[in-house]
Design an enzyme around this catalytic site. Structure first.
Site, mmCIF file in Angstrom:
data_model
loop_
_atom_site.group_PDB
_atom_site.id
_atom_site.type_symbol
_atom_site.label_atom_id
_atom_site.label_comp_id
_atom_site.label_asym_id
_atom_site.label_seq_id
_atom_site.Cartn_x
_atom_site.Cartn_y
_atom_site.Cartn_z
ATOM 1 N N THR A 125 0.828 -1.211 0.000
ATOM 2 C CA THR A 125 0.000 0.000 0.000
ATOM 3 C C THR A 125 0.864 1.265 0.000
ATOM 4 O O THR A 125 1.993 1.246 0.507
ATOM 5 C CB THR A 125 -0.911 0.012 1.259
ATOM 6 O OG1 THR A 125 -1.459 1.310 1.425
ATOM 7 C CG2 THR A 125 -0.147 -0.338 2.527
ATOM 8 N N ASP A 126 0.318 2.346 -0.523
ATOM 9 C CA ASP A 126 1.042 3.623 -0.472
ATOM 10 C C ASP A 126 1.190 4.125 0.972
ATOM 11 O O ASP A 126 1.998 5.007 1.244
ATOM 12 C CB ASP A 126 0.353 4.684 -1.348
ATOM 13 C CG ASP A 126 -1.098 4.990 -0.954
ATOM 14 O OD1 ASP A 126 -1.625 4.356 -0.009
ATOM 15 O OD2 ASP A 126 -1.708 5.855 -1.608
ATOM 16 N N GLU A 127 0.402 3.539 1.893
ATOM 17 C CA GLU A 127 0.454 4.015 3.287
ATOM 18 C C GLU A 127 1.807 3.741 3.937
ATOM 19 O O GLU A 127 2.121 4.328 4.973
ATOM 20 C CB GLU A 127 -0.691 3.404 4.098
ATOM 21 C CG GLU A 127 -2.030 3.761 3.496
ATOM 22 C CD GLU A 127 -3.232 3.490 4.376
ATOM 23 O OE1 GLU A 127 -3.113 3.510 5.598
ATOM 24 O OE2 GLU A 127 -4.316 3.275 3.809
ATOM 25 N N TYR A 153 -1.531 -0.416 11.179
ATOM 26 C CA TYR A 153 -1.755 -1.070 9.876
ATOM 27 C C TYR A 153 -0.595 -0.816 8.930
ATOM 28 O O TYR A 153 0.020 -1.753 8.399
ATOM 29 C CB TYR A 153 -3.072 -0.577 9.244
ATOM 30 C CG TYR A 153 -3.168 -0.874 7.759
ATOM 31 C CD1 TYR A 153 -3.273 -2.191 7.299
ATOM 32 C CD2 TYR A 153 -3.149 0.151 6.803
ATOM 33 C CE1 TYR A 153 -3.337 -2.473 5.934
ATOM 34 C CE2 TYR A 153 -3.220 -0.130 5.450
ATOM 35 C CZ TYR A 153 -3.309 -1.434 5.008
ATOM 36 O OH TYR A 153 -3.366 -1.718 3.667
ATOM 37 N N SER A 154 -0.276 0.469 8.711
ATOM 38 C CA SER A 154 0.763 0.762 7.707
ATOM 39 C C SER A 154 2.125 0.251 8.172
ATOM 40 O O SER A 154 2.950 -0.183 7.355
ATOM 41 C CB SER A 154 0.798 2.248 7.368
ATOM 42 O OG SER A 154 0.962 3.043 8.515
ATOM 43 N N LYS A 157 2.303 -3.372 7.302
ATOM 44 C CA LYS A 157 2.521 -3.556 5.851
ATOM 45 C C LYS A 157 3.965 -3.218 5.485
ATOM 46 O O LYS A 157 4.582 -3.889 4.652
ATOM 47 C CB LYS A 157 1.553 -2.687 5.042
ATOM 48 C CG LYS A 157 0.091 -3.065 5.160
ATOM 49 C CD LYS A 157 -0.247 -4.443 4.612
ATOM 50 C CE LYS A 157 -0.196 -4.501 3.103
ATOM 51 N NZ LYS A 157 -0.645 -5.832 2.601
HETATM 52 P P1 NAD Z 1 -10.013 -6.949 2.684
HETATM 53 O O1 NAD Z 1 -9.945 -6.641 4.139
HETATM 54 O O2 NAD Z 1 -11.253 -6.636 1.917
HETATM 55 O O3 NAD Z 1 -9.726 -8.517 2.458
HETATM 56 C C1 NAD Z 1 -8.731 -9.209 3.137
HETATM 57 C C2 NAD Z 1 -8.935 -10.704 2.888
HETATM 58 O O4 NAD Z 1 -7.861 -11.407 3.538
HETATM 59 C C3 NAD Z 1 -10.238 -11.259 3.454
HETATM 60 O O5 NAD Z 1 -10.843 -12.131 2.524
HETATM 61 C C4 NAD Z 1 -9.794 -12.023 4.694
HETATM 62 O O6 NAD Z 1 -10.640 -13.121 5.014
HETATM 63 C C5 NAD Z 1 -8.409 -12.489 4.268
HETATM 64 N N1 NAD Z 1 -7.528 -12.749 5.414
HETATM 65 C C6 NAD Z 1 -7.303 -11.934 6.488
HETATM 66 N N2 NAD Z 1 -6.450 -12.536 7.335
HETATM 67 C C7 NAD Z 1 -6.101 -13.727 6.787
HETATM 68 C C8 NAD Z 1 -5.249 -14.779 7.185
HETATM 69 N N3 NAD Z 1 -4.574 -14.723 8.340
HETATM 70 N N4 NAD Z 1 -5.113 -15.859 6.367
HETATM 71 C C9 NAD Z 1 -5.812 -15.930 5.197
HETATM 72 N N5 NAD Z 1 -6.652 -14.960 4.789
HETATM 73 C C10 NAD Z 1 -6.794 -13.870 5.563
HETATM 74 O O7 NAD Z 1 -8.749 -6.229 2.051
HETATM 75 P P2 NAD Z 1 -8.558 -5.511 0.623
HETATM 76 O O8 NAD Z 1 -9.040 -4.128 0.707
HETATM 77 O O9 NAD Z 1 -9.077 -6.430 -0.426
HETATM 78 O O10 NAD Z 1 -6.964 -5.460 0.557
HETATM 79 C C11 NAD Z 1 -6.222 -6.542 -0.012
HETATM 80 C C12 NAD Z 1 -4.754 -6.206 0.070
HETATM 81 O O11 NAD Z 1 -4.496 -4.993 -0.621
HETATM 82 C C13 NAD Z 1 -4.257 -5.979 1.501
HETATM 83 O O12 NAD Z 1 -2.976 -6.560 1.608
HETATM 84 C C14 NAD Z 1 -4.179 -4.467 1.637
HETATM 85 O O13 NAD Z 1 -3.164 -4.112 2.542
HETATM 86 C C15 NAD Z 1 -3.829 -4.067 0.216
HETATM 87 N N6 NAD Z 1 -4.269 -2.724 -0.208
HETATM 88 C C16 NAD Z 1 -5.572 -2.351 -0.068
HETATM 89 C C17 NAD Z 1 -5.973 -1.088 -0.524
HETATM 90 C C18 NAD Z 1 -7.420 -0.648 -0.434
HETATM 91 O O14 NAD Z 1 -7.718 0.501 -0.786
HETATM 92 N N7 NAD Z 1 -8.347 -1.501 -0.036
HETATM 93 C C19 NAD Z 1 -5.040 -0.216 -1.091
HETATM 94 C C20 NAD Z 1 -3.707 -0.634 -1.212
HETATM 95 C C21 NAD Z 1 -3.348 -1.903 -0.771
HETATM 96 P P1 TYD Z 2 -10.503 4.426 4.658
HETATM 97 O O1 TYD Z 2 -11.510 4.014 3.636
HETATM 98 O O2 TYD Z 2 -10.550 3.808 6.011
HETATM 99 O O3 TYD Z 2 -9.058 4.197 3.974
HETATM 100 P P2 TYD Z 2 -7.588 4.672 4.483
HETATM 101 O O4 TYD Z 2 -7.658 5.120 5.874
HETATM 102 O O5 TYD Z 2 -6.803 3.409 4.347
HETATM 103 O O6 TYD Z 2 -7.169 5.745 3.527
HETATM 104 O O7 TYD Z 2 -10.577 5.998 4.843
HETATM 105 C C1 TYD Z 2 -10.405 6.879 3.766
HETATM 106 C C2 TYD Z 2 -10.449 8.283 4.315
HETATM 107 O O8 TYD Z 2 -11.765 8.553 4.802
HETATM 108 C C3 TYD Z 2 -9.512 8.498 5.497
HETATM 109 O O9 TYD Z 2 -8.954 9.801 5.422
HETATM 110 C C4 TYD Z 2 -10.413 8.404 6.714
HETATM 111 C C5 TYD Z 2 -11.750 8.926 6.189
HETATM 112 N N1 TYD Z 2 -12.956 8.315 6.808
HETATM 113 C C6 TYD Z 2 -13.961 9.141 7.327
HETATM 114 O O10 TYD Z 2 -13.865 10.384 7.285
HETATM 115 N N2 TYD Z 2 -15.053 8.558 7.877
HETATM 116 C C7 TYD Z 2 -15.207 7.199 7.965
HETATM 117 O O11 TYD Z 2 -16.228 6.726 8.519
HETATM 118 C C8 TYD Z 2 -14.181 6.364 7.404
HETATM 119 C C9 TYD Z 2 -14.288 4.879 7.463
HETATM 120 C C10 TYD Z 2 -13.077 6.969 6.837
#
Ligand code: NAD
Ligand code: TYD
Length: 339
Positions: A125-127, A153-154, A157
């Site tokens: 992630t960019d975080e 979290y970050s 990662k």
């Molecule tokens: P999500 O939370 O929707 O899904 C995570 C999945 O991982 C779920 O299906 C969960 O059951 C599974 N999981 C969790 N712990 C596990 C374990 N111990 N063993 C096996 N499976 C497990 O997440 P997402 O938003 O789809 O993100 C996927 C990946 O992309 C993550 O690594 C996240 O850090 C990265 N990412 C997400 C975003 C975003 O905007 N959502 C952006 C950049 C990177």
């Molecule tokens: P989020 O979707 O949790 O992603 P990330 O924190 O990984 O960027 O949040 C996106 C942005 O929205 C973040 O600046 C936090 C804000 N946010 C709210 O203002 N209200 C909310 O209820 C949530 C979940 C996020």
């Protein structure tokens, strides 16, 4: 080619499975997922019975289960999406983030070393770069930006990313890492900003904006992210990191107002609540490397992508209403009850 996709029952992993089964119908896709609160088998229902697809419920931290799967499947490639992914939950309880995101990554890579693979891809992630100031729109994260994290979290990662690079240097594991900006699109769990605001709008519930809502995120449609990972595992260079982002920066408050407008709901639903602890101000990716080396560009414009996403949530109410009917209510009360 056999690919193990971990975390494939979550948001991005499931979209990646759909993308890969369409783009490479000859591949065997094995999804390994623990089915935590964020994983949902019903998301995968359209592929569960397809030949060339297998679902295995297991924890990536469970060495025995992971090794058994490698012995059965002899994967060529592993793409690791499995993670605890929500910043707010990591502030409540960091421990499971360290367990899954760091230890789980090391178990997967140990299996890759033991059984041999052609590529281990870490979805990051960019975080991991921390945040950028709001008054310096000229600054962007590049692959050279130092890791400088803000949340548990970050940090977890970033820890995993360091471990991935260490396995490459020390053991010669053929790895790549992608660091993507905020994704949006179908099947995103309604704890994240965009689906939470859509669900609350539809229920005429308050829209909880943290602080003033001036924090900036760089939004990318999930399918564009999936195409980038597909390209990296096929054409990316081993040992390299690729930033993935869409040059699509938006303030949170503007996203929430846009969702209100699209759903014809009054902005009076917007409720400013206590800010997130350690809240990152701005994320912005410079995607020049993946563009220059692999020719990747985002295809979905935000104005179209957000409409498509809202439409999806309108037409798939059964998917998310089921999710927010159970444990989610306790989570919501805990996070937002006294905010
Ligand atoms: P999500 O939370 O929707 O899904 C995570 C999945 O991982 C779920 O299906 C969960 O059951 C599974 N999981 C969790 N712990 C596990 C374990 N111990 N063993 C096996 N499976 C497990 O997440 P997402 O938003 O789809 O993100 C996927 C990946 O992309 C993550 O690594 C996240 O850090 C990265 N990412 C997400 C975003 C975003 O905007 N959502 C952006 C950049 C990177
Ligand atoms: P989020 O979707 O949790 O992603 P990330 O924190 O990984 O960027 O949040 C996106 C942005 O929205 C973040 O600046 C936090 C804000 N946010 C709210 O203002 N209200 C909310 O209820 C949530 C979940 C996020």
């Amino acid at each position: 080619m056999t690919i193990i996709v971990t975390g494939g029952a979550g948001f991005i992993g499931s979209n990646f499975i759909f993308h890969m089964m369409k783009a490479h119908p000859e591949y065997r896709i094995v999804c390994l997922d623990k089915l935590t609160y964020a994983g949902n088998l019903s998301t995968l229902k359209e592929v569960l019975d397809k030949p060339g697809f297998r679902f295995v419920k297991a924890d990536i931290c469970n060495r025995e289960a992971v090794y058994r799967l490698f012995e059965e499947e002899h994967p060529d490639v592993v793409v690791n999406f499995a993670a605890e992914s929500h910043v707010d939950r990591s502030i409540e309880d960091p421990s499971v983030f360290l367990q899954t995101n760091i230890i789980g990554t090391s178990v997967l890579m140990d299996a890759c070393r033991k059984y041999g693979i052609t590529r281990y891809h870490q979805v990051s992630t960019d975080e991991v770069y921390g945040d950028l100031p709001l008054d310096r729109p000229d600054l962007f994260f590049t692959e050279e930006t130092p890791l400088h994290t803000s949340s548990p979290y970050s940090s977890s990662k970033a820890g995993a990313d360091l471990l991935v690079m260490a396995y490459h240097r020390t053991f010669g594991l053929p790895v790549t890492i992608s660091r993507c900006s905020n994704n949006y699109g179908p099947y995103q769990f309604p704890e994240k900003l965009i689906p939470l605001m859509i669900a609350n709008c539809l229920a005429d519930k308050p829209l909880p904006v943290y602080g003033e809502g001036l924090n900036v995120r760089d939004w990318l449609y999930v399918e564009d992210h999936c195409r980038a990972i597909d390209l990296i595992i096929h054409e990316g260079h081993v040992g390299e990191v690729y930033n993935v982002g869409g040059h699509n920066e938006m303030r949170n408050i503007d996203i929430v107002k846009l969702i209100c407008a699209e759903l014809s709901k009054p902005e009076s639903l917007i409720t400013h609540v206590t800010d997130r602890k350690g809240h990152d101000l701005r994320y912005a990716i410079d995607p020049a490397k993946i563009h220059g080396e692999l020719g990747w560009v985002p295809e979905m414009k935000f104005q179209d992508g957000i409409k498509k996403t809202i439409d999806w949530y309108l037409t798939h109410r059964d998917w998310w209403e089921e999710i927010i009917s159970g444990e989610y209510q306790d989570y919501y009360q805990k996070m937002y009850g006294n905010r």
